[in-house]
Design an enzyme around this catalytic site. Sequence first.
Site, short mmCIF file in Angstrom:
data_model
loop_
_atom_site.label_atom_id
_atom_site.label_comp_id
_atom_site.label_asym_id
_atom_site.label_seq_id
_atom_site.Cartn_x
_atom_site.Cartn_y
_atom_site.Cartn_z
N LYS A 145 -11.49 -2.82 19.22
CA LYS A 145 -10.10 -3.27 19.44
C LYS A 145 -9.62 -2.95 20.86
O LYS A 145 -8.44 -3.09 21.16
CB LYS A 145 -9.18 -2.64 18.39
N LYS A 188 8.50 -16.91 -11.24
CA LYS A 188 7.84 -15.70 -11.75
C LYS A 188 6.61 -16.07 -12.59
O LYS A 188 6.72 -16.91 -13.49
CB LYS A 188 8.84 -14.90 -12.60
N ASN A 193 0.86 -1.20 0.00
CA ASN A 193 0.00 0.00 0.00
C ASN A 193 0.88 1.24 0.00
O ASN A 193 2.11 1.13 -0.02
CB ASN A 193 -0.97 -0.04 1.20
O1 PMT Z 1 3.06 5.93 6.55
P1 PMT Z 1 2.56 7.29 6.10
O2 PMT Z 1 2.74 7.50 4.62
O3 PMT Z 1 3.12 8.41 6.93
O4 PMT Z 1 0.98 7.30 6.30
C1 PMT Z 1 0.44 7.29 7.59
C2 PMT Z 1 -0.80 6.39 7.68
C3 PMT Z 1 -1.93 6.99 6.85
C4 PMT Z 1 -0.49 4.98 7.16
C5 PMT Z 1 -1.18 6.33 9.21
O5 PMT Z 1 -1.48 7.63 9.67
C6 PMT Z 1 -2.38 5.42 9.45
O6 PMT Z 1 -3.53 5.83 9.37
N1 PMT Z 1 -2.10 4.13 9.76
C7 PMT Z 1 -3.12 3.08 9.91
C8 PMT Z 1 -3.57 2.64 8.57
C9 PMT Z 1 -4.55 1.47 8.67
O7 PMT Z 1 -4.16 0.39 8.43
O8 PMT Z 1 -5.76 1.80 9.11
P2 PMT Z 1 -6.94 0.69 9.38
O9 PMT Z 1 -8.11 1.56 9.65
O10 PMT Z 1 -6.98 -0.27 8.25
O11 PMT Z 1 -6.48 -0.07 10.67
C10 PMT Z 1 -6.84 0.34 11.99
C11 PMT Z 1 -5.72 0.01 12.96
O12 PMT Z 1 -5.57 -1.42 13.05
C12 PMT Z 1 -4.38 0.55 12.57
O13 PMT Z 1 -3.71 1.04 13.74
C13 PMT Z 1 -3.63 -0.66 11.99
O14 PMT Z 1 -2.23 -0.56 12.23
C14 PMT Z 1 -4.25 -1.82 12.75
N2 PMT Z 1 -4.35 -3.06 11.97
C15 PMT Z 1 -4.97 -3.07 10.76
C16 PMT Z 1 -5.10 -4.25 10.06
C17 PMT Z 1 -4.55 -5.43 10.61
N3 PMT Z 1 -4.62 -6.58 9.95
N4 PMT Z 1 -3.93 -5.39 11.79
C18 PMT Z 1 -3.84 -4.24 12.49
O15 PMT Z 1 -3.27 -4.21 13.58
#
Ligand code: PMT
Length: 402
Positions: free
Chosen positions: A344, A292, A213
Amino acid sequence: MPEKRVEKPKTLVLGVSGGIACYKAVELVRLLVRAGFGVQVVMTREAMEFVTPLTFQTISGRPVATETFSLTQESEIGHINLADQADAIIIAPATANIIGKIASGIADDLLTTVLMATRAPVLIAPSMNTHMYENPILQENLRKLARLGYHIMEPAEGYLACGYEGKGRLPEPEDIVERIHGLLKKKDLASEQLLITAGPNHEPLDPVRFIANRSSGKMGYALARQGLRRGAQVTLISGPTALAPPAGARLIPVQTAAEMRQAILKEFPKATAVLMAAAVADYRPEKFVPRKIKRGTAALTLQLRPNPDILRELGARKNGQFLVGFAAETEALVINAKKKLREKKLDLIVANDVTQEGSGFDADTNAATLLDRTGAVRRLPLMSKGELADRIYDHLLALKKK
Ligand code: PMT
């Protein structure tokens, strides 16, 4: 425009003593001025053999102080004035000679007189020939200064101007700037062991392809940097990024969500707070193709399997740890973030609207709303990711006090 908190600009006195690394001190002044510091340069007579005061004056925008007994300099700048004004004094490069003088209490020129008169923290960045650096007298002087509360940086290793290879290079100007930031910040996170995640995951598809991503890691690295500056111990678990880890962080590099999960679970028991800024991959390819995948004309369907939700797992296991999640949302920001906070079992969630210009993925800035377990919702304006990291820590500390 990103918001900046208005703080009185800090004044630094940069003492430049006479070594070949004087030219790097010019770059240091440029970086410090760019970071918003007022920089007053004081040069020793020997330093002026390497670089002229005019160079430093042009970059710092202030007259350079060189003489104790010049009537104009003493009335306009004044050694006691310099000592009192300084929020910190940095000696870079610091030669064996100046280190010896400070350690012996000698004050026979402007720089050593200012150092004798100051109550500001002093940072010494040594630079000299390897054998001079290893000399037991120099080492004893450094130990004595460290005992007396002076801050000492380790010189870097590498090729030296005198032709030797080894320890003795002036630390990189960026690293000196980082130490100065750390010196000036309140150490209100000193009792925290922060576990921070950053960046994307790479989920391999075949030996040359992966699913990823747009996360750059900037948000997580900003959290690590500000945490270190405020005195925390930082473990940074990072997916692949192009960023240099902040000096002082313990970096654990990972690729996939499974590797990230394994590293987090191992480190979790030691942490006092976890900040999950990583954009964890929600899916991975069902199977890894060891060769590949060849191009063909028919449509190719990929089967993806969901990855475990690491943060949810931490919420279920937590034992006193403060959990900060992030929510990258493209719609219903607050509603979705509240749901994640609750489900969470988080203490705080940082919701970023990743559709907003200058916010979220890859930008240097971010606009976030902080929602916490007490029901408080705090909408913050666009600001640098470093500034946002500080706001998150302020909120974390306030919430911990409640
Ligand atoms: O890295 P940058 O370019 O500076 O960008 C920053 C950012 C936009 C990536 C950052 O600010 C951000 O929002 N990170 C979380 C992105 C995300 O995965 O959001 P989510 O809404 O999908 O997940 C919610 C939370 O659960 C997050 O803290 C994530 O780390 C966690 N998660 C998500 C999926 C997963 N399988 N396991 C997790 O622990």
